[in-house]
Each structure stands twice: as C-alpha cells, then as structure tokens.
Design an enzyme around this catalytic site. Structure first.
Site, PDB file in Angstrom:
ATOM      1  N   ASP A  93       0.829  -1.223  -0.003  1.00  0.00           N
ATOM      2  CA  ASP A  93      -0.160  -0.048  -0.019  1.00  0.00           C
ATOM      3  C   ASP A  93       0.733   1.278   0.065  1.00  0.00           C
ATOM      4  OD1 ASP A  93       0.911   0.229   2.574  1.00  0.00           O
ATOM      5  OD2 ASP A  93      -1.007  -0.187   3.460  1.00  0.00           O
ATOM      6  N   SER A  94       0.364   2.279  -0.145  1.00  0.00           N
ATOM      7  CA  SER A  94       1.040   3.632  -0.170  1.00  0.00           C
ATOM      8  C   SER A  94       1.596   4.333   1.084  1.00  0.00           C
ATOM      9  CB  SER A  94       0.322   4.506  -1.188  1.00  0.00           C
ATOM     10  OG  SER A  94      -0.664   4.987  -0.350  1.00  0.00           O
ATOM     11  N   GLY A  95       1.040   3.995   2.323  1.00  0.00           N
ATOM     12  CA  GLY A  95       1.266   4.457   3.560  1.00  0.00           C
ATOM     13  C   GLY A  95       0.142   5.548   3.810  1.00  0.00           C
ATOM     14  N   GLY A  96      -0.552   6.002   2.700  1.00  0.00           N
ATOM     15  CA  GLY A  96      -1.776   7.070   2.894  1.00  0.00           C
ATOM     16  C   GLY A  96      -2.700   6.641   3.878  1.00  0.00           C
ATOM     17  N   PHE A  97      -3.365   5.594   3.606  1.00  0.00           N
ATOM     18  CA  PHE A  97      -4.327   5.408   4.509  1.00  0.00           C
ATOM     19  C   PHE A  97      -4.193   5.114   5.974  1.00  0.00           C
ATOM     20  CE2 PHE A  97      -7.224   2.394   6.636  1.00  0.00           C
ATOM     21  CZ  PHE A  97      -8.738   2.922   6.283  1.00  0.00           C
ATOM     22  N   ASP A 147      -2.635   8.243  -1.833  1.00  0.00           N
ATOM     23  CA  ASP A 147      -4.029   9.062  -2.042  1.00  0.00           C
ATOM     24  C   ASP A 147      -4.385   9.186  -0.480  1.00  0.00           C
ATOM     25  OD1 ASP A 147      -4.530   6.409  -0.876  1.00  0.00           O
ATOM     26  OD2 ASP A 147      -6.481   6.318  -2.129  1.00  0.00           O
ATOM     27  N   GLN A 190     -11.386   7.284  -5.832  1.00  0.00           N
ATOM     28  CA  GLN A 190     -12.121   7.646  -4.840  1.00  0.00           C
ATOM     29  C   GLN A 190     -13.473   8.079  -4.909  1.00  0.00           C
ATOM     30  OE1 GLN A 190     -11.197   7.246  -1.651  1.00  0.00           O
ATOM     31  NE2 GLN A 190      -8.999   6.374  -1.754  1.00  0.00           N
ATOM     32  N   GLY A 217     -11.339   3.813  -0.503  1.00  0.00           N
ATOM     33  CA  GLY A 217     -12.466   4.821   0.307  1.00  0.00           C
ATOM     34  C   GLY A 217     -13.609   3.937   0.760  1.00  0.00           C
ATOM     35  N   ASP A 267      -7.821  -7.698   0.217  1.00  0.00           N
ATOM     36  CA  ASP A 267      -6.856  -7.926   1.290  1.00  0.00           C
ATOM     37  C   ASP A 267      -7.465  -7.461   2.566  1.00  0.00           C
ATOM     38  OD1 ASP A 267      -6.409  -4.958   1.104  1.00  0.00           O
ATOM     39  OD2 ASP A 267      -5.530  -5.587   2.688  1.00  0.00           O
ATOM     40  N   CYS A 305     -11.828 -29.357   6.019  1.00  0.00           N
ATOM     41  CA  CYS A 305     -10.679 -28.316   5.732  1.00  0.00           C
ATOM     42  C   CYS A 305      -9.338 -29.074   5.550  1.00  0.00           C
ATOM     43  CB  CYS A 305     -10.479 -27.265   6.744  1.00  0.00           C
ATOM     44  SG  CYS A 305      -9.273 -26.188   6.713  1.00  0.00           S
ATOM     45  N   CYS A 307      -6.486 -27.893   6.581  1.00  0.00           N
ATOM     46  CA  CYS A 307      -5.264 -27.257   7.184  1.00  0.00           C
ATOM     47  C   CYS A 307      -4.940 -28.148   8.407  1.00  0.00           C
ATOM     48  CB  CYS A 307      -5.683 -25.869   7.472  1.00  0.00           C
ATOM     49  SG  CYS A 307      -6.528 -25.814   9.271  1.00  0.00           S
ATOM     50  N   CYS A 310      -7.231 -28.761  11.567  1.00  0.00           N
ATOM     51  CA  CYS A 310      -8.481 -29.337  11.402  1.00  0.00           C
ATOM     52  C   CYS A 310      -7.923 -30.882  10.991  1.00  0.00           C
ATOM     53  CB  CYS A 310      -9.189 -28.900  10.117  1.00  0.00           C
ATOM     54  SG  CYS A 310      -9.966 -27.136  10.362  1.00  0.00           S
ATOM     55  N   HIS A 336      -5.718 -21.861   9.992  1.00  0.00           N
ATOM     56  CA  HIS A 336      -6.763 -22.316   9.651  1.00  0.00           C
ATOM     57  C   HIS A 336      -7.648 -21.190   8.809  1.00  0.00           C
ATOM     58  CE1 HIS A 336     -11.131 -23.966   9.203  1.00  0.00           C
ATOM     59  NE2 HIS A 336     -11.417 -22.641   9.844  1.00  0.00           N
TER      60      HIS A 336
HETATM   61 ZN   LIG Z   1      -8.701 -25.914   8.810  1.00  0.00          ZN
END
Ligand SMILES: [Zn+2]
Length: 376
Positions: A93-97, A147, A190, A217, A267, A305, A307, A310, A336
């Site tokens: 990310d740009s750091g802006g947020f 931004d 935006q 935004g 994300d 699952c 993982c 599980c 998980h």
């Molecule tokens: Zn799992």
C-alpha cells in the site's frame, strides 16, 4: 528482463470475473485474497505455510516498514522478498491510509502529509514521490498510488475535495513511478458513496493510465449495505481489461458480495487477526473457540478443511491452547482462517469459470445459515 505485467481475463459470470494476473514473480489467480504481512510477516505464519494455503500474493504496509526497519535498510538487505523470505508477488500500500488514520498526529497539505511516528514520536513526511521511492526500495511488484480518503459519513464537499487531491497525487505518483518493466502501478478510485464523484475519479485515472485500478475509500465505516450499493456502480467505471482491487475488505460475506460485483483482488487483516483472538471462520459461520462448549469436543473445526488445525487437532485441544494462551493457538487458528479464505476464493474461481456463480452463492449463504454461528 522481467516479463511484463499483464492481466488475462478468462471468464465472466454476470459481473463476477475470473482470470490470471501475470507478474515477473509468478501468477496471481483472480479473484485473489491477499493476506496482510504488516511488518514483513503474516503474524504467526511461516511464509511457506502462507503459500501452502494457496496464497499467490501478500500485502506489505509501507507505513509500518518505513518506520521500522526502514525501506533503506530493507533495500540494503536485498529487498522485501528476500528480507521476509517470500518469493511470490508482493503488493504494497502507499502508506496514505494508515497515516490518515493517525488523527491528531498528522498534517495534510497539497504537497503531502507530515506525521509523527506511533512508535517513537519522530517526525516523518510522505508525499506521492516519497511513497513511490519507498515502494521501489522495498521491491514491491504492485505499487499503489499515494492517496487520501475521509472516513464515512462525510459531507459531499469534503469527499470531492479529498478525491480531487488524490487525483492530483495519482498523476504525481505516475510521474514518479516512471517506467519499471515487471512492476505495476495501480491507481485508486475515490469519491465516497457518490456516483458522480466515483465517475469523475475513474475518468481522471483512465486519463493518466494505470496497470490496475483499486476501489478505495470503502470499508471505512459505511456498513455493508452502503458498500455494496457503491460497488453496484464503482467497479464498472474502471477499465474492464485491468485488475480491480477492493482495498481492506473484509468479512467472508463482504468478499463474496464484492466478487459478485466485479472485484478481482482483496486484502484484509481479519483472518490473521481473528486467528489470534480465537475467532474462527468456517463454512457454517463463525466459531468462537474460547467458548466452554468446545472443551470436550473431539471434532475438528471443519471436517472438510485440509489445514493442520483441522487435520490433526480437536476443537477441545484448540480450546485448551487458546485458554492457556499458548503460541500454537494463534499459529493453528491463523492457518485455518487463511486456509478458509483461500478455499473460499478457489471455490468462487471454479464457480465463475463454470458459469455457476449464482448457485454457488446460494449454497454459500445456506451453509452459513445452518448453524454453528456464534456472536462475534
Ligand atoms: Zn482448517
């Protein structure tokens, strides 16, 4: 020379899309979920474990890395991929947020933002040019424009002023980024929830020209209904042949709703953060592992699952290690949750590819209505 960045849109189903983003460091299957590696680590996870869940790309945070250990140090040590031992693509990310959310500790001008570090109070500045420089030092594959955006609700004047400043910064970001084969720069739309401002922003970004476009935004306090209302028109204003990224989203049903409306990348810290607080995502809803009802339960979290949490452990064990504050608790539950998110994305990609996204969505919601859902 690294191969060029490109997006191969393979199939659409309604407004949902699936495809592949090609980068010099590997392919990203879309729709894609990017785990967040804030401080050059996805907390509680080895990079190879993150890759094992099916993640094709990670997100790194410019704000955190510029303060500690600094972009210059990471560059001297061979770049962020080598530093954190992750060879696949990284988006920063740009750091802006994050700087904008330092209420009271920052000052905003046309030039950029000055702020005080949350770590030691030292003074720093971020501008479009400095953000591009930092993201270059980190070696990011996908660089985000610098931004700013207001928290919602905000009045129309404030939203318009902020959006137009972000568009001037987008032009400066493009100029400062220059020509870097194999690396991509994404613009950020935006305009709050206002359709006319979203259109104006999209037009400004298309004129500058980017490798991909983010819907920025949103997920800033407006609620899911308002967010979906905006996503009914905002992604469609962006070029169809470029990836569309919804920043900072979200809960599983937010993600499904966003993909349905034409988003390709997302994300969120939620799966990893929730893993550390004992909140577990499953096909049947959210399980709160600290509840006493799991203390004697020999079943896995989710029998379908793959993982390690599980495959090899009971709910009773996961309850015990959480209550005992053992480190393995955060490790297993994070794994998980990240696996759940990647399986969710894989399920949507397959459904879109086969033209059955609507049926898949009905099944997704029906599964969650079946039970096991506990209050957050
Ligand atoms: Zn799992």
């Amino acid at each position: 020379m690294p191969s060029a960045f490109s997006f191969d849109l393979q199939k659409t189903d309604g407004t949902a899309r699936t495809g592949v983003i090609h980068t010099a460091r590997g392919d990203i299957r879309t729709p894609a979920f990017m785990p967040v590696g804030t401080a050059a680590t996805v907390k509680a996870m080895l990079p190879e474990s993150v890759a094992a869940t099916g993640a094709d790309i990670l997100l790194g945070n410019t704000y955190h890395l510029m303060l500690r250990p600094t972009a210059e140090r990471i560059d001297r040590l061979g770049g962020l991929h080598r530093f954190m031992n992750w060879s696949k693509p990284i988006l920063t990310d740009s750091g802006g947020f994050q700087v904008m959310s330092l209420a009271g500790l920052r000052k905003l001008t046309e030039e950029g933002v000055t702020f005080k570090s949350h770590i030691d109070g030292s003074k720093h500045a971020l501008t479009p040019e400095r953000s591009m420089e930092i993201q270059k030092l980190l070696g990011s594959d996908i660089v985000m424009c610098f931004d700013e955006c207001p928290a919602l609700p905000a009045d129309r004047d404030r939203i318009a002023e902020s959006m137009r400043l972000s568009m001037r910064w987008a032009a400066r970001s493009r100029e400062a980024f220059g020509d870097r084969p194999g690396h991509a720069l994404f613009g950020i739309q935006q305009g709050g929830l206002e359709q006319d401002f979203r259109a104006e922003s999209a037009e400004a970004l298309r004129e500058i020209g980017f490798d991909g476009y983010a819907v920025g935004g949103l997920a800033v306090g407006e609620g899911q209904e308002a967010m979906f209302g905006c996503l009914d028109f905002a992604p469609g204003m962006l070029p169809e042949d470029k990836p569309r990224y919804l920043m900072g989203v979200g809960k599983p049903d937010d993600i499904v709703g966003a993909v349905k409306r034409g988003i390709d990348m997302m994300d969120c810290v939620l799966p990893s953060r929730s893993g550390r607080t004992g909140q577990v995502f499953t096909r049947h809803g959210v399980v709160n592992i600290k509840n006493a009802r799991h203390a004697d339960d020999p079943r896995p979290l989710d029998e379908n699952c793959s993982c390690p949490a599980c495959r090899s452990y009971s709910r009773a064990y996961l309850h015990h290690v959480f209550r005992s504050q053992e480190m393995i608790s955060g490790m297993l539950l994070t794994w998980h949750n990240l696996q759940y998110y990647q399986d969710l994305m894989a399920g949507m990609r397959a459904a879109i590819a086969e033209g059955r996204f609507a049926a898949w969505e009905v099944e997704f919601h029906a599964g969650r209505a079946q039970g096991d859902i506990e209050p957050l």
